[in-house]
Design a protein around this motif. Structure first.
Motif, PDB file in Angstrom:
ATOM      1  N   UNK A   1       0.861  -1.180   0.000  1.00 26.34           N
ATOM      2  CA  UNK A   1       0.000   0.000   0.000  1.00 26.34           C
ATOM      3  C   UNK A   1       0.895   1.226   0.000  1.00 26.34           C
ATOM      4  N   UNK A   2       0.370   2.355  -0.482  1.00 25.15           N
ATOM      5  CA  UNK A   2       1.190   3.553  -0.638  1.00 25.15           C
ATOM      6  C   UNK A   2       0.499   4.755  -0.026  1.00 25.15           C
ATOM      7  N   UNK A   3       1.309   5.664   0.536  1.00 22.93           N
ATOM      8  CA  UNK A   3       0.836   6.948   1.042  1.00 22.93           C
ATOM      9  C   UNK A   3       1.677   8.033   0.407  1.00 22.93           C
ATOM     10  N   UNK A   4       1.021   9.050  -0.146  1.00 20.47           N
ATOM     11  CA  UNK A   4       1.785  10.157  -0.702  1.00 20.47           C
ATOM     12  C   UNK A   4       2.464  10.928   0.415  1.00 20.47           C
ATOM     13  N   UNK A   5       3.515  11.635   0.080  1.00 17.56           N
ATOM     14  CA  UNK A   5       4.314  12.307   1.104  1.00 17.56           C
ATOM     15  C   UNK A   5       3.935  13.775   1.285  1.00 17.56           C
ATOM     16  N   UNK A   6       2.857  14.217   0.664  1.00 20.48           N
ATOM     17  CA  UNK A   6       2.517  15.634   0.695  1.00 20.48           C
ATOM     18  C   UNK A   6       2.200  16.131   2.111  1.00 20.48           C
ATOM     19  N   UNK A   7       1.701  15.259   2.998  1.00 23.39           N
ATOM     20  CA  UNK A   7       1.284  15.709   4.325  1.00 23.39           C
ATOM     21  C   UNK A   7       2.405  15.618   5.361  1.00 23.39           C
ATOM     22  N   UNK A   8       3.596  15.157   4.981  1.00 23.80           N
ATOM     23  CA  UNK A   8       4.681  15.024   5.931  1.00 23.80           C
ATOM     24  C   UNK A   8       5.475  16.321   6.014  1.00 23.80           C
ATOM     25  N   UNK A   9       6.013  16.665   7.212  1.00 26.58           N
ATOM     26  CA  UNK A   9       6.694  17.952   7.380  1.00 26.58           C
ATOM     27  C   UNK A   9       8.145  17.938   6.906  1.00 26.58           C
ATOM     28  N   UNK A  10       8.486  17.089   5.955  1.00 25.28           N
ATOM     29  CA  UNK A  10       9.838  17.030   5.427  1.00 25.28           C
ATOM     30  C   UNK A  10       9.788  16.351   4.062  1.00 25.28           C
ATOM     31  N   UNK A  11      10.894  16.337   3.378  1.00 26.81           N
ATOM     32  CA  UNK A  11      10.988  15.706   2.068  1.00 26.81           C
ATOM     33  C   UNK A  11      11.627  14.343   2.213  1.00 26.81           C
ATOM     34  N   UNK A  12      11.014  13.328   1.608  1.00 32.65           N
ATOM     35  CA  UNK A  12      11.549  11.972   1.717  1.00 32.65           C
ATOM     36  C   UNK A  12      12.972  11.901   1.156  1.00 32.65           C
ATOM     37  N   UNK A  13      13.245  12.643   0.069  1.00 33.12           N
ATOM     38  CA  UNK A  13      14.572  12.535  -0.533  1.00 33.12           C
ATOM     39  C   UNK A  13      15.639  13.208   0.321  1.00 33.12           C
ATOM     40  N   UNK A  14      15.254  14.007   1.321  1.00 33.95           N
ATOM     41  CA  UNK A  14      16.238  14.621   2.202  1.00 33.95           C
ATOM     42  C   UNK A  14      16.184  14.087   3.605  1.00 33.95           C
ATOM     43  N   UNK A  15      15.661  12.882   3.785  1.00 37.53           N
ATOM     44  CA  UNK A  15      15.411  12.345   5.117  1.00 37.53           C
ATOM     45  C   UNK A  15      16.006  10.963   5.253  1.00 37.53           C
ATOM     46  N   UNK A  16      16.641  10.722   6.402  1.00 40.44           N
ATOM     47  CA  UNK A  16      17.075   9.372   6.739  1.00 40.44           C
ATOM     48  C   UNK A  16      16.140   8.814   7.801  1.00 40.44           C
ATOM     49  N   UNK A  17      15.534   7.648   7.540  1.00 35.27           N
ATOM     50  CA  UNK A  17      14.628   7.003   8.480  1.00 35.27           C
ATOM     51  C   UNK A  17      15.331   5.868   9.206  1.00 35.27           C
ATOM     52  N   UNK A  18      14.973   5.655  10.461  1.00 33.94           N
ATOM     53  CA  UNK A  18      15.356   4.438  11.164  1.00 33.94           C
ATOM     54  C   UNK A  18      14.371   4.190  12.282  1.00 33.94           C
ATOM     55  N   UNK A  19      14.361   2.999  12.847  1.00 28.92           N
ATOM     56  CA  UNK A  19      13.345   2.598  13.820  1.00 28.92           C
ATOM     57  C   UNK A  19      14.000   1.988  15.043  1.00 28.92           C
ATOM     58  N   UNK A  20      13.202   1.888  16.134  1.00 28.80           N
ATOM     59  CA  UNK A  20      13.640   1.086  17.272  1.00 28.80           C
ATOM     60  C   UNK A  20      12.667  -0.073  17.434  1.00 28.80           C
ATOM     61  N   UNK A  21      12.756  -0.811  18.531  1.00 30.63           N
ATOM     62  CA  UNK A  21      11.934  -2.000  18.706  1.00 30.63           C
ATOM     63  C   UNK A  21      10.538  -1.739  19.232  1.00 30.63           C
ATOM     64  N   UNK A  22      10.172  -0.461  19.410  1.00 33.67           N
ATOM     65  CA  UNK A  22       8.871  -0.127  19.999  1.00 33.67           C
ATOM     66  C   UNK A  22       7.944   0.555  19.003  1.00 33.67           C
ATOM     67  N   UNK A  23       8.062   0.190  17.735  1.00 29.06           N
ATOM     68  CA  UNK A  23       7.212   0.752  16.679  1.00 29.06           C
ATOM     69  C   UNK A  23       7.344   2.260  16.596  1.00 29.06           C
TER      70      UNK A  23
END
Length: 288
Positions: free
Chosen positions: A255-277
């Motif tokens: 499934x896909x969500x557009x990025x228009x509602x996020x407060x940053x640009x996906x191409x300028x962002x590094x994502x990472x997660x921890x074990x608590x969702x």
């Protein structure tokens, strides 16, 4: 040296897009892997003053961040930061991770005629450290930049992400071998959990269930992948230039969500997660 070849579905013309000038900041409380909500909720955080941050991680319930001015730690979720005394004379601390009682850090130490990159480990919460130099002549592939961006571990196997290269060590960091990477002209990102590695490039999405020894193709990609993918069991998260793709069944459907509602640009962002969702990210000069 063993080099794993994925040319048949991962073209060699990859080029890692570095994010050295971004600042660590973001906390996202949402069940991304159960389905992306229509509008994500973000909480702004505080980072060390005057420092460009490269990676943030939770170590022994404290926040640690790697910066261009050493390692900083926070015991109050980023309200106050202290510089780690062991790394206060370092030009760049690149990446950090914790597995069990062991903390891993890659850092560039200043020397009289430049700097040297070393792989550090600590088993006593960061009080004492042992290190191995990442030396191209001794234990590090000569074709790989010796500036790692990420460290992770699957079982007893250690991994380093250095630009578009994925490296593997089966002797706890003494020697490294190339798994993927080595070309130019594209983008590639890696995500991982305690069993799987997810590789997202400008052309293909692939995943390994056995520490990078074998790979399977998930789907073709005709748009650049800019953000770092994430994998947690059968839950997959791939930020692309136009949208964020998620799968809850190991890549069988998406499934896909557009990025228009996020407060940053996906191409300028590094994502990472921890074990608590909880999803973290680095973007510009803001912390959320």
């Amino acid at each position: 040296m063993f080099i794993f070849d994925l040319d048949f579905f991962l073209p060699a013309n990859f080029k890692f897009m570095t994010l050295n000038n971004l600042i660590s900041r973001l906390l996202f409380y949402a069940l991304l892997f159960a389905g992306i909500p229509a509008k994500a909720q973000w909480i702004q955080m505080q980072g060390p003053d005057g420092c460009n941050n490269l990676q943030m991680a939770k170590i022994n319930n404290d926040l640690w961040t790697c910066t261009f001015n050493g390692v900083f730690t926070s015991q109050d979720m980023g309200l106050n930061w202290e510089q780690h005394p062991v790394f206060n004379n370092f030009q760049v601390t690149n990446c950090i991770a914790q597995y069990g009682d062991t903390i891993y850090v890659c850092a560039q130490q200043l020397t009289g005629n430049g700097h040297r990159t070393r792989f550090y480990t600590s088993t006593d919460s960061g009080k004492n450290w042992t290190s191995i130099e990442l030396n191209e002549n001794l234990n590090y592939p000569t074709i790989v930049p010796n500036i790692p961006q990420r460290i992770f571990r699957i079982g007893d196997i250690l991994f380093i992400v250095a630009q578009d290269f994925l490296l593997r060590s089966i002797d706890f960091g003494a020697h490294w071998e190339t798994v993927l990477g080595g070309g130019g002209g594209g983008y590639v990102r890696y995500g991982w959990d305690d069993q799987r590695i997810l590789c997202a490039s400008q052309f293909q999405i692939a995943m390994s269930d056995n520490a990078g020894f074998d790979w399977k193709h998930l789907f073709g990609n005709n748009l650049s992948v800019f953000g770092s993918p994430q994998v947690q069991g059968d839950s997959l998260f791939i930020p692309r230039s136009d949208s964020i793709f998620t799968s809850t069944n190991g890549g069988q459907s998406w499934s896909a969500q557009t990025t228009a509602n996020l407060p940053f640009l996906v191409h300028g962002t590094y994502f990472w997660k921890d074990g608590n969702a909880v999803l973290y990210a680095i973007y510009d000069f803001n912390i959320y």
